[in-house]
Write an enzyme that holds these catalytic residues in place. Structure first.
Site, PDB file in Angstrom:
ATOM      1  N   LYS A  18       0.840  -1.213   0.000  1.00  0.00           N
ATOM      2  CA  LYS A  18       0.000   0.000   0.000  1.00  0.00           C
ATOM      3  C   LYS A  18       0.870   1.257   0.000  1.00  0.00           C
ATOM      4  O   LYS A  18       0.673   2.165  -0.796  1.00  0.00           O
ATOM      5  CB  LYS A  18      -0.929   0.029   1.232  1.00  0.00           C
ATOM      6  CG  LYS A  18      -1.865  -1.146   1.342  1.00  0.00           C
ATOM      7  CD  LYS A  18      -2.774  -1.040   2.545  1.00  0.00           C
ATOM      8  CE  LYS A  18      -2.087  -1.074   3.899  1.00  0.00           C
ATOM      9  NZ  LYS A  18      -1.399  -2.346   4.216  1.00  0.00           N
ATOM     10  N   ARG A  93      -9.870   1.118   8.448  1.00  0.00           N
ATOM     11  CA  ARG A  93      -9.398  -0.221   8.721  1.00  0.00           C
ATOM     12  C   ARG A  93     -10.375  -1.051   9.548  1.00  0.00           C
ATOM     13  O   ARG A  93     -10.083  -2.187   9.906  1.00  0.00           O
ATOM     14  CB  ARG A  93      -8.137  -0.067   9.555  1.00  0.00           C
ATOM     15  CG  ARG A  93      -7.078  -1.051   9.226  1.00  0.00           C
ATOM     16  CD  ARG A  93      -5.852  -0.328   9.549  1.00  0.00           C
ATOM     17  NE  ARG A  93      -4.730  -1.086   9.841  1.00  0.00           N
ATOM     18  CZ  ARG A  93      -3.549  -0.764   9.302  1.00  0.00           C
ATOM     19  NH1 ARG A  93      -3.449   0.174   8.424  1.00  0.00           N
ATOM     20  NH2 ARG A  93      -2.516  -1.411   9.659  1.00  0.00           N
ATOM     21  N   ARG A 132      11.761  -5.698   5.059  1.00  0.00           N
ATOM     22  CA  ARG A 132      11.476  -4.280   4.783  1.00  0.00           C
ATOM     23  C   ARG A 132      12.438  -3.350   5.521  1.00  0.00           C
ATOM     24  O   ARG A 132      12.797  -3.577   6.666  1.00  0.00           O
ATOM     25  CB  ARG A 132      10.044  -3.948   5.203  1.00  0.00           C
ATOM     26  CG  ARG A 132       9.785  -2.439   5.126  1.00  0.00           C
ATOM     27  CD  ARG A 132       8.348  -2.083   5.149  1.00  0.00           C
ATOM     28  NE  ARG A 132       7.666  -2.547   6.346  1.00  0.00           N
ATOM     29  CZ  ARG A 132       6.366  -2.448   6.521  1.00  0.00           C
ATOM     30  NH1 ARG A 132       5.602  -1.923   5.586  1.00  0.00           N
ATOM     31  NH2 ARG A 132       5.807  -2.887   7.621  1.00  0.00           N
ATOM     32  N   ARG A 165      11.183  -1.643  11.203  1.00  0.00           N
ATOM     33  CA  ARG A 165      10.086  -1.290  12.107  1.00  0.00           C
ATOM     34  C   ARG A 165       9.954  -2.323  13.220  1.00  0.00           C
ATOM     35  O   ARG A 165      10.077  -3.519  12.981  1.00  0.00           O
ATOM     36  CB  ARG A 165       8.765  -1.213  11.320  1.00  0.00           C
ATOM     37  CG  ARG A 165       8.506   0.166  10.751  1.00  0.00           C
ATOM     38  CD  ARG A 165       7.348   0.235   9.794  1.00  0.00           C
ATOM     39  NE  ARG A 165       6.119  -0.426  10.225  1.00  0.00           N
ATOM     40  CZ  ARG A 165       5.007  -0.444   9.494  1.00  0.00           C
ATOM     41  NH1 ARG A 165       4.979   0.171   8.308  1.00  0.00           N
ATOM     42  NH2 ARG A 165       3.921  -1.066   9.919  1.00  0.00           N
ATOM     43  N   ARG A 176      -0.483  -9.057  13.329  1.00  0.00           N
ATOM     44  CA  ARG A 176      -1.057  -8.031  12.444  1.00  0.00           C
ATOM     45  C   ARG A 176      -1.883  -8.676  11.334  1.00  0.00           C
ATOM     46  O   ARG A 176      -2.936  -8.161  10.963  1.00  0.00           O
ATOM     47  CB  ARG A 176       0.056  -7.163  11.843  1.00  0.00           C
ATOM     48  CG  ARG A 176       0.607  -6.157  12.835  1.00  0.00           C
ATOM     49  CD  ARG A 176       1.953  -5.613  12.427  1.00  0.00           C
ATOM     50  NE  ARG A 176       1.930  -4.939  11.154  1.00  0.00           N
ATOM     51  CZ  ARG A 176       2.998  -4.793  10.360  1.00  0.00           C
ATOM     52  NH1 ARG A 176       4.169  -5.280  10.720  1.00  0.00           N
ATOM     53  NH2 ARG A 176       2.885  -4.155   9.239  1.00  0.00           N
TER      54      ARG A 176
END
Ligand code: AP5
Ligand code: MG
Length: 224
Positions: A18, A93, A132, A165, A176
């Protein structure tokens, strides 16, 4: 010609791409990208009261309560840079957030143009999140193998430091994804019923997906 502020919501699981896509597509359309996750991280970095509270949920992979999230996004989209619309990434969300967002749009005479739903298999999500790298300054994203920065540890766009992160640790990623399935997946049907959802295959290379999204959103723009 009647001026309509068009908003787009990029929907998809954690790691779907996203942020990667929304940043580039928003730039091409000349509208801002608004990531609720980036807004929270900015507040955490600045140690605001809201950031300190939100971090208690974020670090374990839970959602921040709806009232806090809606107030934060409402304030952000009221700013002048959103006068021609925006791409929302990571908001809404939950069904309650989607209803609140419908209310904000109708109060302000704005339109929800399209909701691209970026679909990616779960195995790919885990691999993407574990590799990431995120930029400290503006939240630009890279991947150790799939989208490496030109210089290791440095953001190509603003030169700031790249970090991993805290919520990209394996146990938090699993949480998540579960939270996404339980609380966010119902929005697929919500936006299908409103005839704004468009499914996009997110399991392809980054540039191919960007080209599809730009085409999809530009065509919609000219039809307004
Ligand atoms: P948020 O920051 O929004 O995280 P998320 O939704 O979990 O999504 P991600 O940012 O992890 O993934 P992404 O889809 O943006 O993927 P990306 O482009 O980075 O939210 C964080 C937390 O804040 C939440 O858990 C919650 O606590 C809180 N929060 C935020 N919004 C909230 C809300 N509305 N309500 C309540 N709480 C909220 O890509 C991932 C990786 O894959 C990158 O390394 C990238 O380089 C790579 N990649 C991207 N595309 C491809 C591709 N096509 N092929 C290969 N690799 C790719
Ligand atoms: Mg993101």
């Amino acid at each position: 010609m009647k001026h309509v502020r068009d908003f787009y919501v990029f929907l998809g699981p954690p790691g779907a791409g996203k942020g990667t896509q929304a940043k580039v597509v928003a730039h091409r359309l000349g509208i801002p990208q608004i990531s609720s996750g980036d807004l929270f991280r900015e507040n955490i970095k600045n140690q605001t009261e809201m950031g300190i509270q939100a971090n208690e949920y974020i670090k374990v992979g839970d959602l921040v309560p709806d009232d806090v999230t809606v107030a934060m996004v409402r304030e952000r989209i009221s700013r002048t840079d959103c006068m021609n619309g925006a791409i929302l990434d990571g908001f809404p969300r939950t069904p309650a957030q989607a209803k609140a967002f419908d209310g904000i749009l109708s109060e302000t005479g704005c339109k929800l143009n399209r909701v691209p739903y970026i679909k990616v298999p779960e195995e790919a999500l885990i691999e993407r999140l574990s590799g990431r790298l995120t930029c400290r300054d503006k939240g630009h994203v890279f991947h150790k193998s799939y989208n490496p920065p030109k210089e290791p540890g440095v953001c190509d766009f603003d030169g700031s430091e790249l970090y991993q992160r805290e919520d990209d640790r394996p146990e938090t990623v699993a949480r998540r994804i579960r939270v996404y399935i339980e609380r966010t997946q119902p929005l697929i049907e919500y936006y299908q019923d409103r005839d704004v959802l468009v499914e996009v295959d997110g399991d392809r290379d980054i540039e191919t997906i960007t080209a599809d999204l730009v085409k999809l959103l530009e065509v919609e723009e000219t039809n307004v």
